[in-house]
Design a protein around this motif. Structure first.
Motif, PDB file in Angstrom:
ATOM      1  N   THR A  47      44.613  39.464  40.041  1.00  4.33           N
ATOM      2  CA  THR A  47      44.928  38.785  41.298  1.00  4.33           C
ATOM      3  C   THR A  47      43.972  37.616  41.502  1.00  4.33           C
ATOM      4  OG1 THR A  47      45.769  40.815  42.312  1.00  4.33           O
ATOM      5  CG2 THR A  47      45.114  39.047  43.805  1.00  4.33           C
ATOM      6  N   HIS A  48      44.508  36.464  41.877  1.00  2.25           N
ATOM      7  CA  HIS A  48      43.677  35.280  42.075  1.00  2.25           C
ATOM      8  C   HIS A  48      42.858  35.409  43.361  1.00  2.25           C
ATOM      9  CE1 HIS A  48      45.507  33.217  38.734  1.00  2.25           C
ATOM     10  NE2 HIS A  48      46.720  33.430  39.232  1.00  2.25           N
ATOM     11  N   GLY A  49      41.616  34.961  43.290  1.00  2.59           N
ATOM     12  CA  GLY A  49      40.744  34.978  44.462  1.00  2.59           C
ATOM     13  C   GLY A  49      39.327  34.676  44.052  1.00  2.59           C
ATOM     14  N   SER A  50      38.581  34.026  44.942  1.00  2.00           N
ATOM     15  CA  SER A  50      37.211  33.611  44.620  1.00  2.00           C
ATOM     16  C   SER A  50      36.213  34.754  44.729  1.00  2.00           C
ATOM     17  CB  SER A  50      36.785  32.475  45.552  1.00  2.00           C
ATOM     18  OG  SER A  50      36.894  32.874  46.920  1.00  2.00           O
ATOM     19  N   ASN A  54      38.606  38.615  48.655  1.00  2.00           N
ATOM     20  CA  ASN A  54      39.811  37.786  48.683  1.00  2.00           C
ATOM     21  C   ASN A  54      40.896  38.349  47.772  1.00  2.00           C
ATOM     22  OD1 ASN A  54      38.776  35.953  50.512  1.00  2.00           O
ATOM     23  ND2 ASN A  54      37.958  34.592  48.941  1.00  2.00           N
ATOM     24  N   ARG A  55      40.482  38.893  46.614  1.00  3.37           N
ATOM     25  CA  ARG A  55      41.465  39.482  45.706  1.00  3.37           C
ATOM     26  C   ARG A  55      42.096  40.724  46.336  1.00  3.37           C
ATOM     27  NH1 ARG A  55      37.441  38.804  41.793  1.00  3.37           N
ATOM     28  NH2 ARG A  55      37.321  41.053  41.376  1.00  3.37           N
ATOM     29  N   ALA A  58      44.641  39.617  48.897  1.00  2.84           N
ATOM     30  CA  ALA A  58      45.852  39.148  48.226  1.00  2.84           C
ATOM     31  C   ALA A  58      46.645  40.333  47.664  1.00  2.84           C
ATOM     32  CB  ALA A  58      45.483  38.168  47.109  1.00  2.84           C
TER      33      ALA A  58
END
Length: 252
Positions: A47-50, A54-55, A58
């Motif tokens: 999963t994209h995220g910084s 955040n992941r 998401a």
């Protein structure tokens, strides 16, 4: 009856099914928990995220919807100490089952968990519980559910009045519990037919819907989806194949 996979021969599947029939419910449940944990960790990694937070946000939005993701975001922002724990099906469902036991509200597991115990074990996206909660239970439910789960209070308040479903997300294990309240004659019959199974060794049995009721519930759900959900149909076939020697196909 076709094989579960086009790559599997009927002869090999018969051997596989025969072996699965020898597994205890506890062994199958361990497989469900292990595969679910691996699936969630893998999804978080891709999963994209910084950041991990955040992941996770998401992931919750993608798997469980925007509303639960919004509640989850608010909860972890206001919580002073929070950490991700192993995504454990047992630990996510246990607090709600314990609440039901304290309230003497009959409860059982159904959905993909029960289908995996009776049929072919697999990972699950959420845990489905049928629980006979009523309006008198709300205060106790709110007080004890808030420790481990994230939920919409309005949805729970309306559930006993409208005989609807409510969802609760385990805040540190990222597993959603869907709680169904009995609203039909079928629901009440499923509760009456529930069966105890030792899913966790050296622990008290947990109740599941019977194999016959799980077959009926899955067929009705498949029909509501237009008879197009191949994964659900595979689950029905798997349950019938594993339970073939003992299932009562004439059960009322």
């Amino acid at each position: 009856m076709r094989t579960q996979s086009i790559d599997t021969s009927p002869e090999f599947e018969r051997i596989q099914i025969a072996r699965i029939r020898t597994f205890s419910a506890a062994k199958k449940f361990r497989s469900v928990c292990s595969w679910t944990q691996s699936m969630i960790y893998a999804n978080l990694e891709t999963t994209h995220g910084s950041s991990l937070q955040n992941r996770m946000l998401a992931f919750v939005a993608r798997e469980y919807g925007g509303h639960l993701a919004h509640l989850f975001a608010n909860a972890i922002e206001t919580q002073q100490t929070w950490n991700l724990q192993a995504p454990d099906v047992q630990e996510a469902a246990r607090p709600i089952i314990k609440i039901a036991e304290q309230l003497k509200a009959p409860t059982l597991m159904m959905g993909s968990v029960a289908s995996s115990i009776y049929g072919l074990p697999r990972s699950v996206q959420d845990v489905d519980l049928l629980v006979d909660f009523n309006g008198d239970h709300l205060a106790f439910l709110f007080e004890h559910l808030i420790h481990d789960h994230i939920f919409d209070p309005d949805t729970i308040t309306l559930a006993p009045l409208q005989h609807t479903t409510f969802s609760a997300l385990h805040r540190s294990r990222l597993i959603k519990i869907d709680v169904f309240l009995p609203s039909t004659v079928l629901d009440k019959a499923v509760l009456a037919h529930r069966q105890p199974h030792v899913l966790i060794e050296e622990k008290a049995p947990l109740f599941l819907a019977s194999p016959e009721d799980m077959t009926l519930l899955n067929l009705l759900s498949h029909q509501k989806q237009g008879n197009t959900a191949d994964d659900q149909w595979n689950g029905i076939l798997g349950l019938l194949k594993v339970q073939a020697p003992t299932i009562n196909v004439t059960a009322q």
